[in-house]
Design an enzyme around this catalytic site. Structure first.
Site, short mmCIF file in Angstrom:
data_model
loop_
_atom_site.label_atom_id
_atom_site.label_comp_id
_atom_site.label_asym_id
_atom_site.label_seq_id
_atom_site.Cartn_x
_atom_site.Cartn_y
_atom_site.Cartn_z
CD GLN A 143 -2.68 1.55 2.34
OE1 GLN A 143 -2.13 1.80 3.40
NE2 GLN A 143 -3.99 1.52 2.20
CE1 TYR A 195 -2.65 9.56 6.89
CE2 TYR A 195 -4.06 7.74 6.24
CZ TYR A 195 -3.36 8.44 7.21
OH TYR A 195 -3.38 8.02 8.52
N GLY A 224 -8.89 -6.38 9.37
CA GLY A 224 -7.77 -5.65 9.94
C GLY A 224 -7.41 -6.15 11.32
C1 LIG Z 1 -3.31 -0.57 13.87
C2 LIG Z 1 -4.02 -0.13 12.61
C3 LIG Z 1 -3.30 0.51 11.63
C4 LIG Z 1 -3.92 0.87 10.43
N1 LIG Z 1 -3.17 1.42 9.42
C5 LIG Z 1 -3.72 1.60 8.21
C6 LIG Z 1 -2.91 1.94 7.08
O1 LIG Z 1 -1.68 2.07 7.15
N2 LIG Z 1 -3.53 2.07 5.88
C7 LIG Z 1 -4.89 1.92 5.75
O2 LIG Z 1 -5.40 2.03 4.64
N3 LIG Z 1 -5.67 1.61 6.79
C8 LIG Z 1 -5.12 1.40 8.00
N4 LIG Z 1 -5.91 0.97 9.03
C9 LIG Z 1 -7.34 0.69 8.79
C10 LIG Z 1 -7.52 -0.78 8.37
O3 LIG Z 1 -6.94 -1.01 7.10
C11 LIG Z 1 -9.01 -1.17 8.29
O4 LIG Z 1 -9.62 -0.43 7.26
C12 LIG Z 1 -9.74 -0.92 9.60
O5 LIG Z 1 -8.98 -1.42 10.69
C13 LIG Z 1 -11.14 -1.57 9.61
O6 LIG Z 1 -11.07 -2.97 9.52
P1 LIG Z 1 -11.26 -3.92 10.83
O7 LIG Z 1 -12.54 -3.49 11.47
O8 LIG Z 1 -11.31 -5.31 10.26
O9 LIG Z 1 -10.08 -3.68 11.71
C14 LIG Z 1 -5.31 0.63 10.24
C15 LIG Z 1 -6.03 0.01 11.27
C16 LIG Z 1 -5.41 -0.38 12.45
C17 LIG Z 1 -6.21 -1.09 13.50
#
Ligand SMILES: Cc1cc2nc3c(=O)[nH]c(=O)nc-3n(C[C@H](O)[C@H](O)[C@H](O)COP(=O)(O)O)c2cc1C
Length: 356
Positions: free
Chosen positions: A100, A182, A315
């Site tokens: 990414q 971003y 995530g």
């Molecule tokens: C620790 C952490 C770091 C994340 N960093 C990014 C990132 O670098 N890029 C991004 O697009 N989303 C990032 N996200 C969002 C996740 O990609 C995802 O969209 C979000 O956690 C929702 O999914 P989930 O409910 O399954 O966790 C991050 C989420 C978490 C928890």
């Protein structure tokens, strides 16, 4: 209803995936100060190779695109070599990875950067809010510099070069992070984009940066199937204010219509403030549709069976369950995740969660 579920093999571009489970991009802040990922990341990613596709943490395409403490980049030979070790180890376990590209734009602080250049953005508007710095704790975001029109092709070329670098490191493809406030999303959103040139104002002008970045990345990759994109319409994060559902969906519909002929490898949509985002956008997407945000085994299977998505993105559950697809297969219990160690240095909470 179809009989497709999370464990059904899938396809992204020309690549077969062993299941319909994507690991969400997650910043974990374990890289070195100079943007070189640490060797711990080799273990972290290879432990998660049972995902159909791993999308890496956000990686800065250039030094100016890095905003957070201890996050990795992909512009120097040393960074590329370190990423190659990660890709090779994950491939050896049968995994697939897209990198990414996270260009933070205005979401940055000088204390987290290894360049003296100020952050860049569509407009010189400081984001409301603060970010963590290792030296001084929470700090206000820096005020960005507005990009000159003539500089924009160079920023887009940075995404193309980053694509070549990621493929040279052995990655299967790349994802443009146009979500979460971003740089690409700063162009999409009227609140952050006050430009009066061809990159601001009308919907068609606000989507131009993203369209041109994708075109450049596809040309660099030599195949559109190796390029994906993440969007998060209406997200409340990083001082994005896409508060009007009608205008927001209009912007994203225009974007998806413009890019559908490109035939990306997939479109990744994060469920955010609006309840019907997936349903509203899906009709404009003919490539694999990856839905993310708060899914469980049950809700993911149901979404796939109903034909509302082709992949489900997980995530937080992947942080503490490195073998998440195996656990789904065996209906095994999940280990709860620990937010306290999401961004802390070292192995704790990163590579020390055991598989089943
Ligand atoms: C620790 C952490 C770091 C994340 N960093 C990014 C990132 O670098 N890029 C991004 O697009 N989303 C990032 N996200 C969002 C996740 O990609 C995802 O969209 C979000 O956690 C929702 O999914 P989930 O409910 O399954 O966790 C991050 C989420 C978490 C928890």
């Amino acid at each position: 209803m179809s009989d497709i579920n999370l464990l059904t093999p899938g396809r992204i571009g020309g690549m077969a995936t062993r299941n319909r489970i994507m690991m969400a991009p997650m910043t974990r802040s374990r890289a070195h100060e100079d943007g070189v990922p640490s060797d711990l990341a080799i273990t972290y990613y290879e432990q998660r190779a049972s995902a159909g596709l791993i999308i890496t943490e956000g990686v800065a395409p250039t030094a100016v695109g890095r905003g957070y403490a201890r996050t990795p980049s992909i512009h120097s030979a040393e960074q590329i070599a370190a990423w190659k070790k990660i890709a090779d180890a994950t491939h050896a376990k049968g995994g697939r990875l897209f990198m990414q590209f996270m260009h933070v734009g205005r979401i940055a602080h000088s204390g987290n950067r290894y360049t003296a250049e100020p952050p860049i953005a569509p407009s010189a508007l400081r984001a409301a809010g603060q970010m963590w710095t290792d030296a001084n704790g929470l700090q206000d975001f820096d005020e960005p510099r507005a990009l000159e029109t003539g500089e924009i092709p160079g920023v887009i070329e940075d995404f193309a070069q980053a694509t070549r670098n990621a493929l040279a490191a052995g990655f299967d493809g790349v994802e443009l992070h146009s979500a979460s406030g971003y740089l690409p999303m700063q162009f999409l959103s009227a609140h952050t984009n006050r430009r009066t040139d061809a990159y601001g104002g009308s919907v068609n002008n606000r989507i131009r940066f993203v369209v041109e970045a994708l075109e450049a990345m596809i040309a660099a990759a030599g195949s559109s199937g190796r390029v994906g994109m993440k969007i998060s319409p209406g997200i409340v994060f990083n001082d994005i204010q896409e508060l009007d559902p009608v205008g927001t969906i209009e912007t994203y519909t225009a974007l998806l219509k413009a890019i559908d002929p490109m035939q990306l490898g997939y479109l990744h949509v994060l469920q955010s403030a609006f309840p019907n985002t997936f349903e509203a956008l899906r009709p404009f997407v003919s490539v694999p549709f990856a839905a993310g945000g708060g899914f469980t085994h049950e809700t993911g299977d149901a979404m796939l069976a109903a034909g509302k998505a082709d992949f489900i993105v997980f995530g937080k559950p992947f942080t503490s369950n490195p073998d998440l697809p195996v656990r789904f297969e065996k209906s095994a219990p999940l280990t709860p995740f620990t937010p306290d160690t999401f961004y802390t240095p070292g192995a704790k909470g990163y590579t020390d969660y055991p598989p089943l």
